[in-house]
Each structure stands twice: as C-alpha cells, then as structure tokens.
Design an enzyme around this catalytic site. Structure first.
Site, PDB file in Angstrom:
ATOM      1  N   CYS A 227       0.812  -1.254  -0.080  1.00 23.58           N
ATOM      2  CA  CYS A 227       0.058  -0.162  -0.059  1.00 23.58           C
ATOM      3  C   CYS A 227       0.932   1.318  -0.014  1.00 23.58           C
ATOM      4  O   CYS A 227       0.734   2.175  -0.910  1.00 23.58           O
ATOM      5  CB  CYS A 227      -0.833  -0.060   1.016  1.00 23.58           C
ATOM      6  SG  CYS A 227      -1.906  -1.556   1.606  1.00 23.58           S
TER       7      CYS A 227
ATOM      8  N   HIS B 282      -2.624   6.281   4.836  1.00 20.24           N
ATOM      9  CA  HIS B 282      -1.573   5.241   4.898  1.00 20.24           C
ATOM     10  C   HIS B 282      -0.209   5.708   4.493  1.00 20.24           C
ATOM     11  O   HIS B 282       0.555   5.130   3.973  1.00 20.24           O
ATOM     12  CB  HIS B 282      -1.915   4.008   4.129  1.00 20.24           C
ATOM     13  CG  HIS B 282      -1.158   2.787   4.535  1.00 20.24           C
ATOM     14  ND1 HIS B 282      -1.118   1.562   4.287  1.00 20.24           N
ATOM     15  CD2 HIS B 282      -0.594   2.651   5.987  1.00 20.24           C
ATOM     16  CE1 HIS B 282      -0.568   0.574   4.882  1.00 20.24           C
ATOM     17  NE2 HIS B 282       0.130   1.324   5.857  1.00 20.24           N
TER      18      HIS B 282
END
Length: 510
Positions: free
Chosen positions: A46, A102
């Site tokens: 990610c 993130h």
C-alpha cells in the site's frame, strides 16, 4: 482500490481467467469507453504505491520502498515532496481526499490537509473494520519481553480531527457518498478517492450468489464507483482514473490469474496493476494498451489533461519520475518495480519494453517485511536498542534464505505467469545484459535508509491516550505527547532472592 486482484473485475476477466464476468457492469462500461492498461506497474504494498501515485516520484527516491508504514511508527511521506494535490491546488482546483491515507500520521505535518488537500474524510491507518470503523495495530514496547501489544481505536478522521459522526455503514458507501458530495461543491475539483475495500477484513453487505464475500465487496465497489462516475458525467469535462495499489490477497478470495504471486511479492500478481482511464478526450481503445506504464505516470498525465501548459519530460535514464502517457505511442522503456534498500537486501525487479515484448529481471534477496519485522522485534525488546544491532538482525534473517541474490529473467508476453526462467538462456543474452547494466546503475542511486526509521513508538501511539481515536502522537517538532517507563528488570523477592521479571511499559500523558 485497495488490494484488488488482477482478475477481480469483469473487464479484466475477459483478458485472463477470472470469474467475475457480469459482477462489475459499471466498471466494465467505463473501461470500454476509455483506455485499459495491460502493463501498468506499481509497488507490491500500500504505502509505496500511494506515495508514487501522489508525488510522481518512485518510492526508492522517497525512502518508502521497503515496507508499509505501520500504525505506531514515527515516519511518513517526506514533507519536502510536493504532492499531486499541491499541483492541482496551484491550478485553482479544489482538492479532496476521501478514504485511506496510509502515508504517515505520527505528527500533524504529515496529515492530508498539510499535504495539499483542502478536505479529508477517511482513515489514517492502513486498514480497519469496514462497519465498526475501528483499527487494531500490533506494536512493540521497548524493553518489554512480551514485545507485542494490541492497540485499538476509532479510525475515521475528518479534516483536522477525529470524525464526530457515528455510523455502522460500510466504508464503501461512506466514501462514495462523501466523494459525490464533494464533487457537487465545486466546478474544478481534484478528488482522490482511496477505498479501503477490498482490503481485509473481507466484509460485504451480502455475498454474491456464489457465496463469495470478496465478490460481494467488489460488487459494492462497482455500484459506488458508478455513482461517482454519474456525477462526473454531468460536467462538460471530466476524467476518471481507476487503479489498484497492488495485487490481490489470494487467501481473501482475490484472483490474480494468470499472473504469478500476490500482494507483498514482486512477481506479476503483486505488482501489475488493474487500471484504466476514461473521460473527455480519452479514446475508446477497445483493447488493453500495449504500452508500458507506471504508477508515477498517473499524476503527470492527469495534470497534462487538466492544464494547457506543456510539462517538461524528465530525463532520468531509468524513468523513475512520471511521464505523460500518450496512449498511441511509446513513452517509456523501463519500469522499475522496486529496489529495496541495502538494509532490506537490495532485491527487486525491473521491466524492459522491447519491440515485441516485455522482459523482466527479478532479483530475489529480500524475505519480505513481515519476516524482517519479526526479526527486528527481538532487537526492539532491548531497553537500549542499537540501530546497528537492528541492521545485523535483519541481515542475518535474510541470509538464512538468500546467502546470495537469485537472478531470474522472464519474457512476459510469452510467459505472464513467470514459469520459465530465461536468465541463462543464450538467446536472451543481450537483453539480460541491458537489464543487468540498468540494474547496476541503481547501485549508487538508491538513497541509504536510516534503520532508525523502523523504530516503533508502541504505547506512545495508544488511542486510549487520545479519547479512543487514532491521531498524531508527536508534535511537529517530533516530541511525543506521552511517555512510558520501563519497570526495573530485577527486584528483591520476599525471600530475599533476586527475581527477574520482564520490564513493563507504563504510558503517562504529559
């Protein structure tokens, strides 16, 4: 879209062996109206992919190529790296971020609203429950022999603080609806919609007829994205870019067929991304584009579409920075999948476009961040951790599996499943030399990584210290908002004999 597999959508299943034909009608229709990328590359996890998408710079230049950012780590996307949101804001666009961030949040300067976005609604962590909107992170307490502690807190954030609302609605509906609302607020708007789905836990309102909850989750995505596209189509000029961040997780029910591997791996199933672009002025190609593309190209291409000025083409030989995709001609020969830092083993992969194929060099020399983190926790248990000890622990664990790097070569056009290793095939000698020479140019180009970056703040980030919500736990000068002490390892028992007990962490709000 988070963790979407190569064959998890209908328009991809047509070109592979997926089973979701008919389950994603809205995405299929949008893809058919634009350009589908058959060879779009990004990171295998990610954080690196999101950093590359939002900066147009490769993760190796940003120092984010080795691992995702865990929820209690004091690191994030470099604040001296301008984002795509900064660029659109300079062009008088309203900038909106909805969904999963993130990219670090340990200090306020790393939050979305400090990185070019006018508004933000979503989560700062890497994942969480799609209905309860809570995230549990597992952290390491310094000097605590038990090592791992579980920290749980509310994860939804709005602009500059925890969301004040309450909802048990699935994140897919929350994020899609918020994006439509934001689009209606402005004429010129750049919206970055980063769904949590289909990242685990695999949760859906209802499964598909097959009983698959992953299929149900993907079908919800299709409906939500269709509603966003409907709003975009009310405008004279619009652009819709769909892209996954990495490959799917097969144990969750995703399919990367016919590609080898999955999320977290540098095989094609982990790094070849599902992607298409549609909108005003975008040709309906009707087939996957044969051109090589990289996630860093998305921002440059979107800016080129939105702005009349001509963007200067980068000149770096391995094309680590974004190129403007022209759809009908070649724009890059190389796509660097990854090159780990020396502390992580220096492994990775590089794709080279020839006249008739794509050839991929794979250098296996890293065991993956999960394995290395487990090795690092043994060092973190020490009350006085030495960063050199951490590097030594990581290197020892890696060498157990890879005493020497393993080199592989694959012809992806003929062998997308990477089953026939051609590294020692004499007919590929010239291509092998091109790729090895290119790989060698990275030896001095990859910035060294300070191992202290992987320190874990552990209990300092505990949401219980902050009204039960995940939020920054250091100020902008890096000073923690809490502290914890270690219980002495040795104390006298009632019998007068020394009794040893693991140190314990005690959190104290300052």
């Amino acid at each position: 879209v988070d963790d979407l597999g190569w064959a998890d959508v209908g328009f991809q299943a047509v070109h592979s062996t997926g089973t979701l034909l008919g389950e994603t009608p809205r995405l299929d229709e949008l893809a058919a109206s634009g350009v589908v990328f058959g060879s779009m590359y990004g990171g295998c996890e990610c954080t690196p992919s999101r950093a590359m998408l939002l900066t147009g710079r490769h993760a190796v230049e940003l120092g984010l190529q080795d691992s995702v950012i865990h929820g209690t780590e004091p690191r994030g996307l470099r604040t001296d790296a301008p984002t795509l949101a900064d660029a659109f804001r300079e062009r008088a666009y309203r900038t909106v971020c909805v969904g999963k961030w993130h990219l670090g949040f340990f200090a306020p300067r790393y939050l979305p609203r400090q990185r070019g976005f006018d508004s933000f609604f979503g989560i700062l962590t890497g994942g969480g429950d799609h209905y309860s909107h809570e995230t549990t992170e597992f952290a390491t307490s310094r000097g605590d022999a038990a090592s791992v502690v579980a920290l749980t807190g509310r994860n939804l954030w709005e602009d500059d603080g925890p969301w004040n609302g309450t909802s048990t609605e699935h994140t897919t509906w929350l994020y899609g609806r918020r994006t439509v609302e934001e689009l209606r607020r402005s004429t010129d708007v750049f919206a970055y919609l980063a769904y949590q789905a289909v990242h685990g836990p695999v949760q859906a309102d209802e499964p598909c007829a097959s009983g698959s909850r992953m299929c149900g989750m993907i079908r919800m995505l299709d409906t939500s994205l269709g509603e966003v596209a409907d709003e975009l189509r009310t405008r004279d000029d619009w652009l819709f870019w769909f892209v996954s961040d990495n490959g799917g997780v097969t144990r969750h029910g995703s399919s990367n067929a016919p590609l080898r591997g999955q999320k977290g791996e540098i095989w094609e199933g982990g790094v070849r991304l599902v992607s298409f672009v549609a909108g005003t002025g975008i040709p309906a190609l009707g087939r996957p584009s044969p051109n090589l593309a990289h996630l860093v190209d998305v921002g440059a291409t979107a800016l080129s579409w939105a702005s009349p000025e001509v963007l200067a083409a980068p000149t770096d030989p391995l094309q680590l920075s974004g190129r403007v995709l022209r759809f009908d001609d070649e724009h890059r020969q190389f796509a660097l999948v990854n090159r780990n830092s020396a502390a992580w083993g220096g492994g990775g992969a590089l794709v080279y476009k020839t006249a008739h194929s794509y050839v991929k060099l794979v250098v296996e020399n890293s065991v993956g961040d999960a394995v290395l983190y487990r090795a690092g926790r043994d060092v973190l248990r020490a009350a006085n951790m030495d960063p050199d000890d951490l590097v030594a622990a990581l290197d020892a664990r890696r060498r157990e599996l890879f005493p020497e790097p393993l080199f592989h070569l694959f012809d992806l056009a003929a062998d997308p499943s990477e089953s026939s290793d051609l590294f020692h095939d004499p007919s590929y000698a010239s291509l092998r030399r091109i790729l090895l020479d290119a790989w060698a140019t990275l030896d001095d180009a990859i910035p060294s990584i300070d191992p202290a970056l992987w320190l874990d703040d552990g209990p300092l980030a505990n949401p219980l210290l902050f009204d039960g919500a995940w939020r920054p736990w250091r100020d902008n000068d890096g000073l923690p908002l809490a502290t914890y002490q270690l219980r002495p390892a040795t104390f006298a028992s009632e019998s007068g004999e020394d009794s040893r007990q693991p140190p314990a962490a005690v959190s104290v709000v300052l």
